[in-house]
Structures are given as structure tokens and as C-alpha cells.
Write an enzyme that holds these catalytic residues in place. Structure first.
Site, short mmCIF file in Angstrom:
data_model
loop_
_atom_site.label_atom_id
_atom_site.label_comp_id
_atom_site.label_asym_id
_atom_site.label_seq_id
_atom_site.Cartn_x
_atom_site.Cartn_y
_atom_site.Cartn_z
N GLY A 247 -6.11 8.04 -0.69
CA GLY A 247 -6.32 6.66 -0.66
C GLY A 247 -7.14 6.02 -1.56
O GLY A 247 -7.65 4.74 -1.67
N GLU A 284 -5.73 14.41 -0.91
CA GLU A 284 -4.13 14.07 -0.80
C GLU A 284 -4.22 12.66 -1.57
O GLU A 284 -3.72 11.80 -1.06
CB GLU A 284 -3.81 13.73 0.51
CG GLU A 284 -4.03 15.14 1.44
CD GLU A 284 -3.83 14.83 3.12
OE1 GLU A 284 -3.82 13.57 3.27
OE2 GLU A 284 -3.94 15.58 3.82
N PRO A 285 -4.27 12.51 -3.12
CA PRO A 285 -4.12 11.44 -3.51
C PRO A 285 -2.64 11.14 -3.92
O PRO A 285 -1.78 12.04 -3.81
CB PRO A 285 -4.79 11.70 -4.97
CG PRO A 285 -4.65 13.14 -5.20
CD PRO A 285 -4.72 13.71 -3.79
N GLY A 286 -2.30 9.72 -3.83
CA GLY A 286 -0.60 9.36 -4.17
C GLY A 286 -0.92 8.28 -5.10
O GLY A 286 -0.62 8.54 -6.38
N TYR A 327 2.84 -7.25 1.21
CA TYR A 327 1.54 -7.12 1.49
C TYR A 327 0.68 -8.45 0.64
O TYR A 327 -0.55 -8.54 0.65
CB TYR A 327 0.88 -6.00 0.64
CG TYR A 327 1.34 -4.47 1.39
CD1 TYR A 327 1.35 -4.24 2.65
CD2 TYR A 327 1.99 -3.82 0.54
CE1 TYR A 327 1.70 -3.22 3.02
CE2 TYR A 327 2.56 -2.42 0.94
CZ TYR A 327 2.26 -2.26 2.20
OH TYR A 327 2.76 -1.14 2.72
N CYS A 354 18.09 -13.95 -1.45
CA CYS A 354 18.02 -15.15 -0.71
C CYS A 354 16.76 -15.30 0.34
O CYS A 354 17.10 -15.09 1.78
CB CYS A 354 19.28 -15.45 0.05
SG CYS A 354 20.62 -16.01 -1.31
N GLU A 355 15.62 -15.05 -0.10
CA GLU A 355 14.43 -15.28 0.95
C GLU A 355 13.26 -15.98 -0.09
O GLU A 355 13.19 -15.62 -1.42
CB GLU A 355 13.88 -13.77 1.20
CG GLU A 355 14.77 -12.77 2.03
CD GLU A 355 14.85 -13.19 3.28
OE1 GLU A 355 13.97 -14.11 3.81
OE2 GLU A 355 15.61 -12.55 3.82
#
Length: 426
Positions: A247, A284-286, A327, A354-355
Site C-alpha cells: 500500500g 506486498e508492494p504493488g 477515483y 461516450c461518457e
């Protein structure tokens, strides 16, 4: 003359052209088309090395890369060769890491919804452990292990009810999140696991969220874990490893997250102070491994001035990079060619989907004209893995740069790829 981008040392301008390592990115865009993901192998290895150095003085440790951040086979292969283990959340991710050359005994399996089929698959492969997230999962895993004639290695993921101070969608350590076993129920859960003969307790796990940019939530978590470990082991349950999760955030705009060394040094000191220095330490880095190693390259289609806004319409969209729409995330956007003869103007950088949520950046000062290329930075994590085929758009190609060498690690999809598994009615 070279000029590195602040915060992105493997990207630099040479004669007003943006390079990744020693490769002209515009040449890649011209050859492979856009949208295009590009990654730096040197950046990946530098990030892994920073974790390995931070943990170098522990007797035993394993950096388990979080596959969900970027699961492209060549990325996984590079990290496996650099000595990484892997944190997976699905049977598909397990198959990917094994295909990429990872050893199964370096894999930890997280996630709240593991199926019986996935459990069987992981047991047959011989993974390091399951990070179990509920009491019912313990019982189902014990049943599956009995069917397989083996013991399942388990580590219970504890929810410490610590605020990671990050976006609510990527916070995982509060008691109202779906993840982990509640802190107050942890001892009882461990005692229940110990009573099941088809399970073998090997560790304790905790992961409180993603894009965390300060150390205090980690310190709070470790303090809570230490008290819990002492309580668990006083009941005769030995823990071989301690998994502190991942994280750690990256710099997207103006964030200043701690380095792995600055983060883990005080955490390791706390473990030593409690006599736990001999336990294997897992992290557990990502995002912090791959995030700033990659960029999404896109071409300017049209410049559309408006009464209140100017729009820079590009060929990349929310299906290519979902983070801004999902986000409201910020990504730096820079020109591949720096125009000194064009005036800077504010633009909303938007895509063709188309949004109204299809945007990559608001109010960016750019010197651009139609046909130019832009780089959306910090796109190595949760870019390609979250991409989709919305509007029947094909997913981008991916390139891994290694010095002067260029490797096409994923071909661009074709439209026929999109409906290859569909059938017309008779």
C-alpha cells in the site's frame, strides 16, 4: 541536453523529445500506434531493489509483488528474476505468475472470495500460504485440503481498524471494510484454525489500503499487531512469518511518501523490541514497484475551444486508464515534444468514449497541436489491469524498454479479438 522529469528519473527530455531510458518515446508511438503503454525495466528493478535494501538486515524476508497492480507476463517475469515473490487474489493471477517463471512457494493468496476450485488449484501448485479473510473461508479451506489429502498453510488477515488516510475506495483496514478478520475476533479465529487438522498456521497478515503516503498508519497497525501476536502465541500458536501488507504510495502530483527504508526501519525496530526479529518478514508492494515505471502514450486528435473550457481530445480514454474516472485521480500529463514556439493554454484532456466521466486530466497547461503525442505518467499501476473494451475499443499494446532495447510485451488487440468467443444466433 538532458532534463529529467522531477519524480520520474527514468523519463527525460533530450533535444526537447521525451525519452524513456535511452529510447525516444515518439518513435515508439509512431511504430506501434497509440494508445500505448510503455514501461522502464530499470525503474522496476530500482523499485524492487529499494525494498530489498530496506529489508536487508532482517534474517529472512520476501517481497511479494501485488499482481493486481500490473499482471503483464513480462513484468512478472522481470520481478521473478529479481527475486520477488507474489501476492495474488485469483486463480488467474496464480496461473500468470507460474507461467512467468515464479516459484509457487513464493506465492501468497489473498482475497475475500476464493472459490473451492481456486483453493484446489493453489494447493496443487504448492503455494506458500493462503491469507484467509473469514471464519467460513477457514472451514471451506480445511474441507478442500482434506479432499486433496494435504494440509493448507494459512495466515489470517487481520483487520486492525486503522485509518490509512487514503481514498475510501482503496482503504481496506477499517472495520466497515469487507477485508480481513476483525481485530477483536482474531484470537478466537486463530484458535479455531488451530483446531482444524487440515490447516497449518504459518503466519499473520495485515493490509490496510493503497496509495498511503505517510508512515503513521503503518506504525499504528504494527503496534496493534504486536499486541495481538503476543496474545496469540501465549495460547501456544506459533507464527512463522509476519506479513505487513503493502500500500505504500507513489508521487502522482505533489505527494511525498516515505521511502521503503524510512518506512520499514521503525517497523523492524518494533519487531526487534518484542523479540520477533527471527520471524520471516513479508511485504506486498504493488503500486510502488510499477506505478512510476510506466506511462500511457496518447495522440492528440482535436483541439476544441469552448466558451468556458478548452478540450484536448486524445485517442486514449477511460477504458485505457480508469483511475481518473473511477477515483478522480490525478496523473501528470506532459508533451512528448516540447514546443517552444507555441503558447501554453489550459486544456481538459478527454477521450473519445461516450461518457462525461471520460477524462484524463482537468485544466492542464499544454503546448500542443493536433497530431502531437502526450504521456500520461504514473500509469504503470492499475492502468492495463483495469482497462476494458467499453465502446468496443481494443486494449492498448505494451512495450518494455531496457536501455536501448525495446520489447513488445503485448500486441494491440484487434476488434475480432473482442468477439472471438461470441456466437451469432442460428
Amino acid at each position: 541536453m538532458n532534463a529529467s522529469l522531477p519524480g520520474f528519473p527514468f523519463f527525460h527530455y533530450h533535444q526537447d523529445q521525451l525519452y524513456l531510458e535511452q529510447v525516444d518515446i515518439a518513435a515508439l508511438a509512431a511504430q506501434y500506434g497509440t494508445p500505448l503503454y510503455v514501461y522502464s525495466k530499470a525503474a522496476l528493478l530500482h523499485a524492487v531493489s529499494s525494498y530489498q535494501q530496506a529489508l536487508a538486515h532482517t534474517p529472512s524476508h520476501l517481497v511479494c509483488y501485488a499482481v493486481k497492480a500490473n499482471s503483464s507476463l513480462a513484468i512478472l517475469q522481470t520481478l521473478a528474476q529479481a527475486g520477488c515473490g507474489f501476492d495474488i487474489v485469483s486463480g488467474g493471477e496464480l496461473q500468470r505468475v507460474l507461467t512467468a517463471g515464479a516459484k509457487a512457494n513464493t506465492v501468497v493468496f489473498s482475497g475475500v472470495g476464493k472459490t473451492r476450485a481456486e483453493m484446489h488449484q493453489a494447493l496443487k501448485a504448492g503455494i506458500k500460504c493462503f491469507n484467509v479473510e473469514s471464519l467460513q473461508e477457514l472451514d471451506v479451506l480445511a474441507s478442500v485440503a482434506k479432499e486433496a489429502g494435504t494440509q493448507a498453510p494459512v495466515s489470517l488477515r487481520i483487520n486492525p481498524d486503522v485509518d490509512a488516510k487514503t481514498h475510501p475506495y482503496i482503504s481496506t483496514g477499517l472495520e466497515n471494510n469487507k477485508f480481513g478478520i476483525a481485530y477483536k475476533q482474531a484470537l478466537a479465529a486463530y484458535q479455531h484454525a488451530a483446531s482444524l487438522p487440515d490447516l497449518r498456521i504459518v503466519g499473520i497478515d495485515c493490509h490496510i489500503g493503497s496509495q498511503i503516503t505517510e508512515a503513521s498508519p503503518y506504525l499504528d497497525t504494527v503496534n496493534r499487531l504486536l499486541a495481538l501476536i503476543q496474545q496469540i502465541e501465549s495460547h501456544g500458536i506459533h507464527l512463522e512469518h509476519i506479513d505487513l501488507g503493502g500500500g505504500l504510495g507513489i508521487t502522482y502530483h505533489d505527494e511525498t511518501p516515505p521511502t521503503p527504508t524510512n518506512l520499514y526501519q521503525p517497523l523492524i525496530e518494533r519487531l526487534h523490541a518484542h523479540g520477533l526479529q527471527s520471524r520471516e518478514l513479508l511485504v506486498e508492494p504493488g503500486r510502488s514497484i510499477v506505478g512510476n515505471a510506466g506511462a500511457l502514450i496518447t495522440q492528440v486528435l482535436y483541439l476544441k475551444p469552448g466558451a468556458h473550457k478548452n478540450f484536448c481530445i486524445v485517442d486514449a480514454a477511460m477504458n485505457d486508464l480508469a483511475r481518473p474516472a473511477m477515483y478522480e485521480a490525478y496523473h501528470e500529463i506532459v508533451e512528448l515534444k516540447r514546443h517552444t514556439d507555441l503558447p501554453a493554454a489550459p486544456y481538459d484532456v478527454v477521450g473519445p468514449v461516450c461518457e462525461s466521466s471520460d477524462w484524463l486530466g482537468y485544466d492542464r497547461q499544454l503546448r500542443v497541436q493536433a497530431g502531437d503525442f502526450l504521456a500520461v505518467l504514473s500509469a504503470g499501476a492499475y492502468g492495463m489491469t483495469m482497462s476494458s473494451n467499453y465502446n468496443s475499443r481494443t486494449r492498448a499494446a505494451e512495450i518494455l524498454v531496457d536501455g536501448k532495447s525495446v520489447h513488445l510485451i503485448r500486441k494491440r488487440e484487434t476488434v475480432t479479438d473482442l468477439y472471438a468467443h461470441e456466437q451469432l444466433l442460428p
